[in-house]
Scaffold this active site. Sequence first.
Site, mmCIF file in Angstrom:
data_model
loop_
_atom_site.group_PDB
_atom_site.id
_atom_site.type_symbol
_atom_site.label_atom_id
_atom_site.label_comp_id
_atom_site.label_asym_id
_atom_site.label_seq_id
_atom_site.Cartn_x
_atom_site.Cartn_y
_atom_site.Cartn_z
ATOM 1 N N CYS A 36 0.851 -1.193 0.000
ATOM 2 C CA CYS A 36 0.000 0.000 0.000
ATOM 3 C C CYS A 36 0.887 1.244 0.000
ATOM 4 C CB CYS A 36 -0.880 -0.042 1.251
ATOM 5 S SG CYS A 36 -1.503 1.545 1.762
ATOM 6 N N CYS A 75 1.634 4.560 3.933
ATOM 7 C CA CYS A 75 2.791 4.809 4.810
ATOM 8 C C CYS A 75 4.052 4.330 4.089
ATOM 9 C CB CYS A 75 2.669 4.019 6.109
ATOM 10 S SG CYS A 75 1.168 4.332 7.034
ATOM 11 N N TYR A 104 -4.201 32.075 3.313
ATOM 12 C CA TYR A 104 -4.541 30.650 3.137
ATOM 13 C C TYR A 104 -5.195 30.143 4.438
ATOM 14 C CZ TYR A 104 -0.725 31.307 -0.274
ATOM 15 O OH TYR A 104 0.094 31.785 -1.262
ATOM 16 N N CYS A 130 4.271 22.674 4.726
ATOM 17 C CA CYS A 130 4.196 21.208 4.664
ATOM 18 C C CYS A 130 5.241 20.656 3.701
ATOM 19 C CB CYS A 130 2.794 20.759 4.257
ATOM 20 S SG CYS A 130 2.254 21.418 2.675
#
Length: 387
Positions: A20, A23, A244, A340
Site C-alpha cells: 500500500c 505509509c 490561506y 508542509c
Amino acid sequence: EIIEPAKERIVPDCKYYPHCGGCSLRHVSYQEEGNFKYSMVQELFQRQISPDFKVESLIKMDNPNHYRNKLQAPISISNNKLTWGFYRTNSHDLIPVSTCQIEDEKANELMNELLPLLSKLKKETFRHVLVKTGKTSKEVMIVVITRDKEVLGLKEVAQQFILDHPEVKSFMQNINPKETNVILGRELVLLVGQETIEDTLGNLRFKISAFSFYQVNPTQAVKLYNIVKDYAQLTKEDILVDLYCGIGTITLWLADQAQEVIGIEIVPQAIENAQENAELNSISNARFIVSDASKGAIKLLDEKVKPSVIVVDPPRKGLDEPTIEAIATLNPKRLVYVSCNPATLVRDIKILTDKGFGLVKATPVDMFPRTPHVETVVLMSRVENQP
C-alpha cells in the site's frame, strides 16, 4: 535486498505494508523516524540557509497510530463485492484493505460495515467513500462519491445506516462523472442528517463540511497552533493577517491575543465555514475575505490596513511571487510561515531574506507519522526588529 538490517529496522505492524502506498516508514522505529525527519529539515536549512542555523527539536506524537480524522478511500469491485483500499505507490493498482493503522478506528469500522450494503446497489457507480470523524466530538460524516446522480436505493441505505450508527450525523452523496484524479465533484446532495459535523480544537468549536479543509491530525494541530501563537507574540495592539486561512482554524486560534484578525482564502465555502466558526465561538474581532492570497493582501493595502503580524500556511508549492511581493509591501514586523514542504519553505525563506526579513526560529512538527512528510513552523522578522 537487505544484506544486514539496521538496528533501527523493525517488523512492520501492518500486513499491507509495503504494498500500500499510504505509509512508507513503518519499517523503522518511531524514534528513528523522528531522527530522520529532524535531520532532513536541519540539513536542508544548514545547506540552503546557513551552516550555523540550529532547528528546534521535532515535536513528535505520543501515539503515532490512528491519528487521521479523514479516511478517503477509492472503491473497486472484487468477486462481485465492493472493496476499499489504497493505491500502490506510483500506480493505479488498488491494494484492498480492511483496516488502516493511521486512520481513525471508527472510520475503519464504518467503512467495513457500509460497503456490503453499497454492494447490493449499482456497484459500478461508486468511486470513493470519504469518512470524516470529529476526534473530540466523535461525530461522523460519510460522503459517498458516485459517477451517477441517480443511484437506486442509496437514500434508503443512508437512512438505515444513520439509524444503526447514531454517531453518523451526516450522510451525503457527491456526484463526480469526470474521469480525473480529482476526488470530489462539484455537486453535493444531503441524503440524511445535517450538512456539517462539529469538532473541538482546544477551547474552540469548528464546523466541518464535506469540502472544507480541516487538519487531518487534530492532536498535533493543537501543538502546531500553539507554536504559531508563541512565534506571533501578539498583543492587543496587533492586527494579524492569516493568508490561506481555510476554515479559520489558525485565525480564530489567535483571535483572543490580537486587536483584529483577518483571514484570506480563495475557496468561498471555506470562508463561509470560517465565518460560521467565528460566530460559533462568539469571536467578534475576526473577519474573513474570499480572495487569492496576493490580491487579498493588496485589498488590505487599499483599505489602509497595517498588519503587524502575517501568518501564511500555503499548499506544498509554497508562496508564489505576487504573494511574496504583497507580504513585503504590507511590511509586517513578524511573519510566521507554516509549511508542509521543507524544500519550497527554504526556497521562500531565501527570497523573503532578500525582501528584508531575517530568519529567527524554525520548529518541525510531525503531523503525519509513518510517512516521510513533516510540517515546519518558521518565524521571520523585519531585520530592523531583530534583537
